[in-house]
Write a protein that holds these residues in place. Structure first.
Motif, short mmCIF file in Angstrom:
data_model
loop_
_atom_site.label_atom_id
_atom_site.label_comp_id
_atom_site.label_asym_id
_atom_site.label_seq_id
_atom_site.Cartn_x
_atom_site.Cartn_y
_atom_site.Cartn_z
N ASN A 76 -8.00 6.73 -4.86
CA ASN A 76 -6.86 5.82 -4.72
C ASN A 76 -6.04 6.14 -3.47
O ASN A 76 -5.58 5.24 -2.76
CB ASN A 76 -5.96 5.90 -5.96
N LEU A 77 -5.84 7.44 -3.22
CA LEU A 77 -5.11 7.84 -2.01
C LEU A 77 -5.84 7.37 -0.75
O LEU A 77 -5.26 6.77 0.15
CB LEU A 77 -4.95 9.37 -1.99
N ASN A 78 -7.15 7.66 -0.70
CA ASN A 78 -7.94 7.29 0.48
C ASN A 78 -8.00 5.78 0.67
O ASN A 78 -7.95 5.28 1.81
CB ASN A 78 -9.36 7.85 0.36
N LYS A 79 -8.11 5.04 -0.42
CA LYS A 79 -8.17 3.58 -0.34
C LYS A 79 -6.92 3.02 0.34
O LYS A 79 -7.01 2.18 1.25
CB LYS A 79 -8.33 2.99 -1.75
N ASN A 80 -5.75 3.47 -0.09
CA ASN A 80 -4.50 2.95 0.46
C ASN A 80 -4.24 3.47 1.87
O ASN A 80 -3.70 2.74 2.71
CB ASN A 80 -3.34 3.31 -0.47
N LEU A 81 -4.63 4.71 2.14
CA LEU A 81 -4.45 5.25 3.49
C LEU A 81 -5.35 4.52 4.50
O LEU A 81 -4.91 4.21 5.62
CB LEU A 81 -4.76 6.76 3.50
N ARG A 82 -6.59 4.24 4.09
CA ARG A 82 -7.48 3.51 4.99
C ARG A 82 -6.97 2.10 5.23
O ARG A 82 -7.07 1.57 6.35
CB ARG A 82 -8.89 3.48 4.40
N ALA A 83 -6.42 1.47 4.18
CA ALA A 83 -5.88 0.13 4.35
C ALA A 83 -4.71 0.13 5.32
O ALA A 83 -4.57 -0.77 6.15
CB ALA A 83 -5.42 -0.41 2.99
N LEU A 84 -3.86 1.16 5.26
CA LEU A 84 -2.74 1.26 6.18
C LEU A 84 -3.21 1.47 7.62
O LEU A 84 -2.62 0.94 8.56
CB LEU A 84 -1.82 2.41 5.75
N GLU A 85 -4.28 2.26 7.78
CA GLU A 85 -4.83 2.46 9.12
C GLU A 85 -5.31 1.13 9.72
O GLU A 85 -5.16 0.88 10.90
CB GLU A 85 -5.98 3.46 9.07
N HIS B 294 0.82 -1.21 0.00
CA HIS B 294 0.00 0.00 0.00
C HIS B 294 0.86 1.27 0.00
O HIS B 294 0.48 2.28 -0.60
CB HIS B 294 -0.96 -0.01 1.20
N VAL B 295 2.01 1.24 0.66
CA VAL B 295 2.93 2.38 0.61
C VAL B 295 3.45 2.55 -0.82
O VAL B 295 3.51 3.68 -1.34
CB VAL B 295 4.11 2.19 1.59
N SER B 296 3.80 1.44 -1.45
CA SER B 296 4.26 1.49 -2.84
C SER B 296 3.18 2.04 -3.75
O SER B 296 3.47 2.83 -4.67
CB SER B 296 4.68 0.08 -3.30
N ALA B 297 1.94 1.65 -3.50
CA ALA B 297 0.83 2.14 -4.33
C ALA B 297 0.66 3.64 -4.19
O ALA B 297 0.32 4.34 -5.16
CB ALA B 297 -0.46 1.42 -3.94
N LEU B 298 0.91 4.17 -2.99
CA LEU B 298 0.79 5.61 -2.77
C LEU B 298 1.82 6.39 -3.60
O LEU B 298 1.53 7.48 -4.11
CB LEU B 298 0.97 5.93 -1.29
#
Length: 236
Positions: A227-236, A203-207
């Motif tokens: 896309n930003l929100n999707k990966n940030l929520r996944a990291l949370e 997810h960091v790579s995707a960001l």
């Protein structure tokens, strides 16, 4: 034929397929047992149609001089698409309600069998082995199937196998299809993909690899934010 003409031709094909689905719905006023499987297959095809249309339409919007006309095209398609899908889902809901009413007059065993017949109407998630989609698949499958006590183990195993594709399917391919092996297969699958280090890295790579905006467009900007929100929520 120019690139834009090819895209317009593709878009016309997708619109035609949606029109065919709507025409099919016009012929189905009430569902019989023999119609259920066909309707479910058609719904699955139509659900995948939107992603194909969206990809082509987005390219046309990015290249268009008249953005408003392209947005109008999108609006018309989406209106038809969601109305048709809602109409199809309503047909399934009416069918399920009718079956539930009939089951109330039968014994408990008969009612249980009816529930098992209706379960395939649920649109199960698909997982092909991408870490980016693991959390979504895990939570959805757990909610619909894994934690549902009224489904026996052999049927849970059937739904699990039907939901896996590609490298994910290979993980449990060696397990014999039996009720006792479902829990083991699910555990092995989770151990393979529920890797926090790899999930975080993915997810960091995707960001850092989100496609840059090359042309001003509200649609592209919304996609960037999603896309930003999707990966940030996944990291949370």
């Amino acid at each position: 034929m120019t690139t834009e003409e090819k895209l317009v031709k593709k878009r016309s094909s997708y619109k035609g397929r949606l029109t065919m689905f709507i025409s099919y719905l016009d012929t189905v006023e009430s569902l019989k047992n023999s119609d259920i499987a066909e309707l479910q297959l058609r719904i699955g095809k139509v659900e995948s149609l939107y992603a194909q249309y969206d990809e082509v339409q987005l390219q046309l919007e990015c290249a268009a001089d008249d953005m408003q006309s392209q947005l109008n095209e999108r609006s018309m398609f989406e209106s038809q698409y969601y109305k048709a899908l809602a109409r199809a889902q309503n047909l399934l809901t009416k069918y399920n309600k009718s079956n539930n009413d009939d089951a109330c007059s039968e014994n408990v065993t008969r009612a249980s069998n009816h529930r098992l017949v209706k379960l395939p109407t649920i649109q199960l998630p698909k997982f092909s082995g991408s870490y980016e989609n693991w959390l979504e698949f895990h939570d959805t499958f757990s909610s619909l199937i894994h934690t549902y006590d009224e489904i026996d183990e052999i049927n849970k195993f059937h739904y699990l196998r039907a939901s896996l594709e590609g490298s994910a399917a290979v993980v449990i391919q060696s397990f014999e299809f039996s009720a006792s092996n479902y829990a083991v297969a699910w555990k092995v699958l989770c151990e393979r993909f529920d890797n926090k280090r790899l999930l975080i890295q993915n997810h960091v790579s995707a960001l850092f690899n989100i496609d840059p905006i090359s042309r001003e467009s509200s649609v592209v900007l919304k996609r960037l934010i999603d896309n930003l929100n999707k990966n940030l929520r996944a990291l949370e």
